[in-house]
Design a protein around this motif. Structure first.
Motif, PDB file in Angstrom:
ATOM      1  N   LYS A  52     -17.164 142.112  -2.106  1.00 20.75           N
ATOM      2  CA  LYS A  52     -18.005 142.626  -3.192  1.00 20.75           C
ATOM      3  C   LYS A  52     -17.287 142.529  -4.540  1.00 20.75           C
ATOM      4  CE  LYS A  52     -21.530 145.683  -1.269  1.00 20.75           C
ATOM      5  NZ  LYS A  52     -21.674 145.161   0.075  1.00 20.75           N
ATOM      6  N   VAL A  53     -16.010 142.830  -4.559  1.00 24.56           N
ATOM      7  CA  VAL A  53     -15.272 142.740  -5.818  1.00 24.56           C
ATOM      8  C   VAL A  53     -15.182 141.291  -6.287  1.00 24.56           C
ATOM      9  CG1 VAL A  53     -13.009 143.051  -6.901  1.00 24.56           C
ATOM     10  CG2 VAL A  53     -13.962 144.865  -5.474  1.00 24.56           C
ATOM     11  N   ASN A  54     -14.821 140.400  -5.382  1.00 22.06           N
ATOM     12  CA  ASN A  54     -14.615 139.001  -5.788  1.00 22.06           C
ATOM     13  C   ASN A  54     -15.913 138.270  -6.107  1.00 22.06           C
ATOM     14  OD1 ASN A  54     -11.890 139.391  -5.482  1.00 22.06           O
ATOM     15  ND2 ASN A  54     -11.723 138.270  -3.561  1.00 22.06           N
ATOM     16  N   ALA A  82     -20.081 137.537 -10.566  1.00 19.55           N
ATOM     17  CA  ALA A  82     -21.319 137.633 -11.345  1.00 19.55           C
ATOM     18  C   ALA A  82     -21.101 138.215 -12.738  1.00 19.55           C
ATOM     19  CB  ALA A  82     -22.341 138.478 -10.589  1.00 19.55           C
ATOM     20  N   TYR A  83     -20.197 139.190 -12.856  1.00 18.53           N
ATOM     21  CA  TYR A  83     -20.033 139.892 -14.127  1.00 18.53           C
ATOM     22  C   TYR A  83     -18.766 139.466 -14.879  1.00 18.53           C
ATOM     23  CZ  TYR A  83     -18.916 143.777 -17.288  1.00 18.53           C
ATOM     24  OH  TYR A  83     -18.564 144.528 -18.387  1.00 18.53           O
ATOM     25  N   GLY A  84     -17.602 139.674 -14.269  1.00 18.66           N
ATOM     26  CA  GLY A  84     -16.345 139.396 -14.956  1.00 18.66           C
ATOM     27  C   GLY A  84     -16.225 137.964 -15.426  1.00 18.66           C
ATOM     28  N   ASN A  85     -16.607 137.024 -14.574  1.00 15.87           N
ATOM     29  CA  ASN A  85     -16.496 135.610 -14.950  1.00 15.87           C
ATOM     30  C   ASN A  85     -17.439 135.255 -16.098  1.00 15.87           C
ATOM     31  OD1 ASN A  85     -14.499 135.086 -13.120  1.00 15.87           O
ATOM     32  ND2 ASN A  85     -15.820 134.063 -11.626  1.00 15.87           N
ATOM     33  N   LYS A 132     -29.624 146.772 -10.207  1.00 19.27           N
ATOM     34  CA  LYS A 132     -30.434 146.145 -11.264  1.00 19.27           C
ATOM     35  C   LYS A 132     -29.549 145.549 -12.361  1.00 19.27           C
ATOM     36  CE  LYS A 132     -34.771 148.694 -10.702  1.00 19.27           C
ATOM     37  NZ  LYS A 132     -34.471 149.385  -9.447  1.00 19.27           N
ATOM     38  N   THR A 133     -28.472 146.233 -12.691  1.00 16.04           N
ATOM     39  CA  THR A 133     -27.562 145.711 -13.709  1.00 16.04           C
ATOM     40  C   THR A 133     -26.901 144.421 -13.239  1.00 16.04           C
ATOM     41  OG1 THR A 133     -27.112 147.998 -14.382  1.00 16.04           O
ATOM     42  CG2 THR A 133     -25.637 146.304 -15.222  1.00 16.04           C
ATOM     43  N   MET A 134     -26.456 144.427 -11.987  1.00 13.43           N
ATOM     44  CA  MET A 134     -25.781 143.234 -11.475  1.00 13.43           C
ATOM     45  C   MET A 134     -26.752 142.072 -11.283  1.00 13.43           C
ATOM     46  SD  MET A 134     -22.686 144.069 -11.568  1.00 13.43           S
ATOM     47  CE  MET A 134     -21.966 142.653 -10.733  1.00 13.43           C
ATOM     48  N   ALA A 135     -28.018 142.375 -11.060  1.00 16.21           N
ATOM     49  CA  ALA A 135     -29.028 141.313 -10.988  1.00 16.21           C
ATOM     50  C   ALA A 135     -29.144 140.623 -12.347  1.00 16.21           C
ATOM     51  CB  ALA A 135     -30.378 141.887 -10.565  1.00 16.21           C
ATOM     52  N   PHE A 136     -29.064 141.410 -13.417  1.00 15.91           N
ATOM     53  CA  PHE A 136     -29.101 140.793 -14.741  1.00 15.91           C
ATOM     54  C   PHE A 136     -27.810 140.017 -15.017  1.00 15.91           C
ATOM     55  CE2 PHE A 136     -28.303 140.858 -19.343  1.00 15.91           C
ATOM     56  CZ  PHE A 136     -29.342 140.024 -19.727  1.00 15.91           C
ATOM     57  N   ALA A 137     -26.692 140.484 -14.504  1.00 21.50           N
ATOM     58  CA  ALA A 137     -25.431 139.738 -14.653  1.00 21.50           C
ATOM     59  C   ALA A 137     -25.557 138.355 -14.013  1.00 21.50           C
ATOM     60  CB  ALA A 137     -24.275 140.515 -14.026  1.00 21.50           C
ATOM     61  N   ALA A 138     -26.184 138.302 -12.845  1.00 20.92           N
ATOM     62  CA  ALA A 138     -26.392 137.011 -12.179  1.00 20.92           C
ATOM     63  C   ALA A 138     -27.293 136.107 -13.025  1.00 20.92           C
ATOM     64  CB  ALA A 138     -26.997 137.228 -10.797  1.00 20.92           C
ATOM     65  N   LYS A 139     -28.328 136.698 -13.633  1.00 22.19           N
ATOM     66  CA  LYS A 139     -29.217 135.910 -14.487  1.00 22.19           C
ATOM     67  C   LYS A 139     -28.480 135.416 -15.737  1.00 22.19           C
ATOM     68  CE  LYS A 139     -33.483 138.198 -13.015  1.00 22.19           C
ATOM     69  NZ  LYS A 139     -34.600 139.075 -13.419  1.00 22.19           N
ATOM     70  N   SER A 140     -27.563 136.228 -16.233  1.00 27.13           N
ATOM     71  CA  SER A 140     -26.783 135.827 -17.405  1.00 27.13           C
ATOM     72  C   SER A 140     -25.903 134.629 -17.075  1.00 27.13           C
ATOM     73  CB  SER A 140     -25.924 137.002 -17.887  1.00 27.13           C
ATOM     74  OG  SER A 140     -26.734 138.092 -18.265  1.00 27.13           O
TER      75      SER A 140
END
Length: 538
Positions: free
Chosen positions: A369-371, A377-380, A435-443
């Motif tokens: 999950k972290v990686n 999805a977010y950090g990168n 929901k936030t991480m779903a938007f990170a994936a879209k970003s």
């Protein structure tokens, strides 16, 4: 008015309490502060009772020195994990002693207390009564072996030490005798109609209310007395008798608030009042006390009642109950010595739904999950877009001409946090994070699809970089209740300070980026293998 269940000052913090109580409460408190709401978030170490006596003696310490040691250690762990208490107080305090006696006096004046002789377990070898955890035996309800005298850890039922089957002294193993003494009782049975109304008229957690209703028809009056020697608060007018720890412990919420009010020049009556929304975060092991005993105590003393009691389940480790002997009892300080605090916060939030379902901590799942999510999805995404801008001069460019894809992405950037807020308003921590991480994936997809590294037209490139940086800021803002450390890093790299929840107005063209670097380090196979090996060696 947000409270988190008091950690017992008997050892270092473990992941179970963080997952069930302290992290959900902290996410909620941070979110409300961003919304501009006046919030006080309190907790305290729970410092009275039999286990304190027993374990202090084992360490050759006085009880007050013993609890001070663990209070200080717990406070450091909370700070390292980013739990943002306004005050972390203690029940062995001036405020709690005074308030416990005030609650007692109010109940006494209303005729809610009475005395009667009780036959107790008594150890002839140690020449003392055996309250609570000084006696062990078989649960009178479910038959579980090796249970303490105040309640069963397996079925959750509460009882008196004398109710145990085949009891024995926890100190010397001697079967106890019986001896009578006069105790003070709280008329909990008289509160059944009040509790029916309370459970029906408030927006309490439905799965817990359904469970608690089963107890209302058989409420028993509550023995709030313990005979000395006992580390606790003396009962006024009674010789060598003390309040049972579960009488004074929840009063610690009010006492912690009072200590904060004294420091800030606030009024306790403003916070513990019908005009203040009171929310208690607890684990499901203390449901009986917080849904029955505590509301009755508050009502008897004339204090406002909690509007919500978010209750979360237990945390298993690698599919098994947390156990020191099996190596599955994981301490917060041990995890934080090796991994980023936001990595732990993120993972625990992903396994904490808005109900009493038990969670499972698994090292390989933590790594995945972290990686793949937190970093992938977010950090990168944040690092890719900000480092790209850094290479192009380090200044957020002006927004140029937008394609339909750009316009759609900007609309979603400005709107996604509303859906997150809807979940957090209902204390849906896991749900809001998803929901936030779903938007990170879209970003990430937007950045890949627009491929700014291939662009030659400056106006088009400026638009993509502006919108990507804006999304990075919006994500950090929505994630700041969850990931306060890394969100702070994003704000520092962008050179901005957020004004409030979903307020993107501070993000503008012309921001000069500062020291852009990755937010997280990957969790490597070697680290996970080491942690799993530690458990196998236990």
């Amino acid at each position: 008015m947000i409270t988190a269940a008091l950690p017992y000052a008997n050892g270092d913090l473990h992941l179970g309490g963080i997952r069930s109580t302290y992290l959900p409460a902290d996410v909620y408190a941070r979110y409300l502060r961003l919304q501009g709401k006046p919030v006080v978030f309190v907790c305290a170490s729970d410092e009275h009772g039999t286990p304190i006596e027993v374990n202090a003696a084992k360490e050759g310490m006085k009880p007050d020195a013993f609890v001070t040691k663990y209070h200080d250690r717990q406070e450091k762990d909370f700070q390292k994990l980013g739990i943002s208490f306004d005050v972390f107080h203690r029940t062995h305090s001036e405020e709690n002693h005074a308030l416990a006696q005030k609650f007692y006096g109010a109940a006494e004046s209303k005729g809610i207390l009475f005395t009667k002789e009780v036959e107790q377990t008594y150890c002839p070898k140690d020449a003392r009564f055996l309250p609570d955890r000084f006696v062990k035996g078989i649960c009178p309800f479910c038959g579980a072996q090796d249970q303490y005298g105040d309640g069963c850890e397996k079925c959750g039922k509460v009882y008196q030490p004398a109710d145990l089957k085949e009891p024995h002294c926890a100190i010397c193993k001697t079967p106890p005798t019986r001896k009578s003494t006069e105790h003070v009782f709280f008329k909990l049975s008289a509160f059944a109609p009040f509790l029916y109304r309370y459970l029906s008229e408030n927006a309490l957690q439905p799965d817990v209310v359904a469970y608690v209703r089963n107890w209302l028809s058989g409420l028993k009056d509550w023995d709030i007395t313990r005979d000395g020697p006992y580390f606790g608060i003396p009962i006024p007018g009674r010789t060598d008798q003390f309040f049972y720890v579960w009488f004074d412990a929840p009063i610690g919420y009010v006492a912690a608030t009072e200590a904060w009010c004294k420091e800030k020049g606030e009024s306790l009556s403003d916070w513990w009042s019908p005009t203040s929304r009171i929310v208690h975060f607890i684990g499901k092991d203390i449901v009986y006390h917080h849904y029955l005993f505590w509301p009755a105590m508050l009502d008897a003393a004339g204090f406002a009642l909690p509007a919500a009691i978010p209750t979360r389940g237990y945390l298993n480790v690698e599919g098994e109950k947390m156990s020191k002997s099996r190596g599955t009892f994981i301490l917060v300080k041990d995890v934080l010595s090796r991994f980023h605090p936001d990595a732990l916060r993120y993972y625990l939030c992903t396994i904490t739904p808005n109900n009493t379902t038990d969670g499972n901590f698994a090292w390989k799942d933590f790594q995945a999950k972290v990686n793949s999510e937190l970093i992938g999805a977010y950090g990168n995404f944040v690092y890719r877009c900000l480092s790209f801008i850094a290479k192009k001069g380090g200044v957020v460019p002006k927004l140029g001409k937008k394609t339909e894809m750009d316009a759609a992405f900007e609309r979603e950037t400005e709107a996604f946090s509303a859906a997150v807020a809807a979940d957090l308003d209902q204390i849906g921590v896991k749900e809001g994070l998803e929901k936030t991480m779903a938007f990170a994936a879209k970003s990430n997809k937007y950045f890949n699809d627009r491929a700014p590294w291939k662009m030659t037209e400056a106006d088009e490139l400026d638009t993509v970089l502006f919108l990507s940086a804006k999304a990075a800021f919006a994500l950090a803002l929505a994630l700041s209740p969850y990931l306060p450390f890394s969100s702070g890093d994003v704000f520092s790299q962008l050179g901005v300070k957020p004004k409030g929840w979903a307020d993107l107005s501070v993000f503008k063209a012309g921001l000069s980026l500062q020291d852009v670097k990755p937010l997280f380090a990957r969790v490597e196979d070697e680290a996970v293998a080491d942690e799993i090996a530690k458990m196998k060696k236990a």
